[in-house]
Design a protein around this motif. Structure first.
Motif, short mmCIF file in Angstrom:
data_model
loop_
_atom_site.label_atom_id
_atom_site.label_comp_id
_atom_site.label_asym_id
_atom_site.label_seq_id
_atom_site.Cartn_x
_atom_site.Cartn_y
_atom_site.Cartn_z
N TYR A 198 0.84 -1.18 0.00
CA TYR A 198 0.00 0.00 0.00
C TYR A 198 0.88 1.24 0.00
CZ TYR A 198 1.02 0.23 5.02
OH TYR A 198 1.65 0.29 6.24
N ILE A 199 0.32 2.32 -0.50
CA ILE A 199 0.98 3.63 -0.44
C ILE A 199 -0.01 4.55 0.26
CG2 ILE A 199 1.99 5.55 -1.70
CD1 ILE A 199 2.46 3.60 -4.05
N ALA A 200 0.48 5.24 1.28
CA ALA A 200 -0.37 6.15 2.05
C ALA A 200 0.24 7.54 2.05
CB ALA A 200 -0.53 5.64 3.47
N ARG A 201 -0.63 8.53 2.08
CA ARG A 201 -0.19 9.93 2.18
C ARG A 201 -0.33 10.37 3.63
NH1 ARG A 201 0.55 13.34 -1.82
NH2 ARG A 201 -0.70 12.08 -3.25
N CYS A 202 0.73 10.91 4.16
CA CYS A 202 0.74 11.40 5.54
C CYS A 202 0.16 12.82 5.59
CB CYS A 202 2.16 11.41 6.10
SG CYS A 202 2.94 9.78 6.12
N ARG A 203 -0.14 13.27 6.80
CA ARG A 203 -0.69 14.61 6.99
C ARG A 203 0.24 15.69 6.43
NH1 ARG A 203 -1.32 15.28 12.76
NH2 ARG A 203 0.85 15.88 12.67
N ASP A 204 1.55 15.45 6.50
CA ASP A 204 2.52 16.44 5.99
C ASP A 204 2.75 16.31 4.49
OD1 ASP A 204 4.05 14.16 5.80
OD2 ASP A 204 5.64 14.84 7.14
N ASP A 205 1.91 15.52 3.80
CA ASP A 205 1.93 15.29 2.36
C ASP A 205 3.08 14.38 1.91
OD1 ASP A 205 0.42 15.67 -0.02
OD2 ASP A 205 2.00 16.98 -0.78
N SER A 206 3.81 13.79 2.84
CA SER A 206 4.82 12.82 2.45
C SER A 206 4.12 11.49 2.15
CB SER A 206 5.87 12.64 3.56
OG SER A 206 5.27 12.15 4.74
N LEU A 207 4.83 10.61 1.46
CA LEU A 207 4.27 9.32 1.09
C LEU A 207 4.97 8.21 1.87
CD1 LEU A 207 4.08 9.80 -2.77
CD2 LEU A 207 2.20 9.96 -1.12
N TYR A 208 4.19 7.22 2.26
CA TYR A 208 4.73 6.07 2.98
C TYR A 208 4.28 4.81 2.25
CZ TYR A 208 5.62 2.55 6.50
OH TYR A 208 6.08 1.44 7.14
N GLY A 265 4.23 0.55 2.42
CA GLY A 265 4.42 -0.59 3.32
C GLY A 265 3.66 -1.80 2.81
N ILE A 266 3.77 -2.89 3.56
CA ILE A 266 3.02 -4.10 3.23
C ILE A 266 2.23 -4.54 4.47
CG2 ILE A 266 4.67 -4.85 1.48
CD1 ILE A 266 5.66 -6.97 3.45
N ALA A 267 1.10 -5.16 4.23
CA ALA A 267 0.25 -5.64 5.33
C ALA A 267 -0.78 -6.61 4.77
CB ALA A 267 -0.46 -4.48 6.00
N ARG A 268 -1.16 -7.57 5.58
CA ARG A 268 -2.25 -8.47 5.18
C ARG A 268 -3.58 -7.73 5.25
NH1 ARG A 268 -1.12 -14.24 5.41
NH2 ARG A 268 1.06 -14.49 5.96
N ASP A 269 -3.74 -6.88 6.27
CA ASP A 269 -4.97 -6.10 6.46
C ASP A 269 -4.57 -4.62 6.47
OD1 ASP A 269 -7.22 -4.75 7.40
OD2 ASP A 269 -7.75 -6.33 8.81
N VAL A 270 -4.74 -3.95 5.34
CA VAL A 270 -4.29 -2.56 5.19
C VAL A 270 -5.04 -1.64 6.15
CG1 VAL A 270 -4.08 -0.61 3.61
CG2 VAL A 270 -3.50 -2.92 2.83
N ALA A 271 -6.35 -1.81 6.29
CA ALA A 271 -7.12 -0.94 7.18
C ALA A 271 -6.63 -1.04 8.62
CB ALA A 271 -8.61 -1.29 7.10
N GLU A 272 -6.35 -2.26 9.06
CA GLU A 272 -5.84 -2.46 10.42
C GLU A 272 -4.47 -1.81 10.58
OE1 GLU A 272 -4.10 -6.22 12.88
OE2 GLU A 272 -6.06 -6.51 11.93
N ARG A 273 -3.63 -1.96 9.56
CA ARG A 273 -2.28 -1.38 9.63
C ARG A 273 -2.34 0.15 9.66
NH1 ARG A 273 2.46 -1.81 11.76
NH2 ARG A 273 4.16 -1.22 10.41
N ILE A 274 -3.20 0.74 8.86
CA ILE A 274 -3.35 2.20 8.85
C ILE A 274 -3.84 2.68 10.21
CG2 ILE A 274 -4.65 4.13 7.83
CD1 ILE A 274 -2.39 3.08 6.03
N ALA A 275 -4.76 1.94 10.81
CA ALA A 275 -5.24 2.30 12.15
C ALA A 275 -4.09 2.28 13.15
CB ALA A 275 -6.35 1.34 12.59
#
Length: 90
Positions: free
Chosen positions: A1-11, A13-23
């Motif tokens: 997955y690729i996520a955008r942080c509040r400061d507009d940077s990109l992160y 990562g990998i996860a089996r459950d993306v929603a759980e990992r983002i939480a």
């Protein structure tokens, strides 16, 4: 997955459950990089056939310059990038 942080940077990562990992990231219990940068917004997700393929995809995405990462959010570009990576690994 690729996520955008509040400061507009990109992160990336990998996860089996993306929603759980983002939480976890948002709760400050994820990667050190994302602590204090939440809430995160998921920009793109790709499923991989194996853990090894997911790690290779993550590493390849992290190696891209930011403008190229941004292009992956466009429909089908992330999929095409993943397919090229998998094909070159075999």
């Amino acid at each position: 997955y690729i996520a955008r942080c509040r400061d507009d940077s990109l992160y990336c990562g990998i996860a089996r459950d993306v929603a759980e990992r983002i939480a976890k990231h948002d709760a400050g219990k994820g990667a050190r990089y994302t602590r204090g940068r939440g809430p995160l917004k998921v920009e793109a997700v790709r499923k991989c056939p194996s853990h090894g393929d997911a790690l290779r995809l993550e590493l390849a995405v992290k190696a891209l310059p930011r403008p190229e990462k941004e292009k992956l959010f466009v429909t089908r570009r992330f999929r095409a990038f993943q397919q090229r990576l998998v094909a070159s690994a075999r």
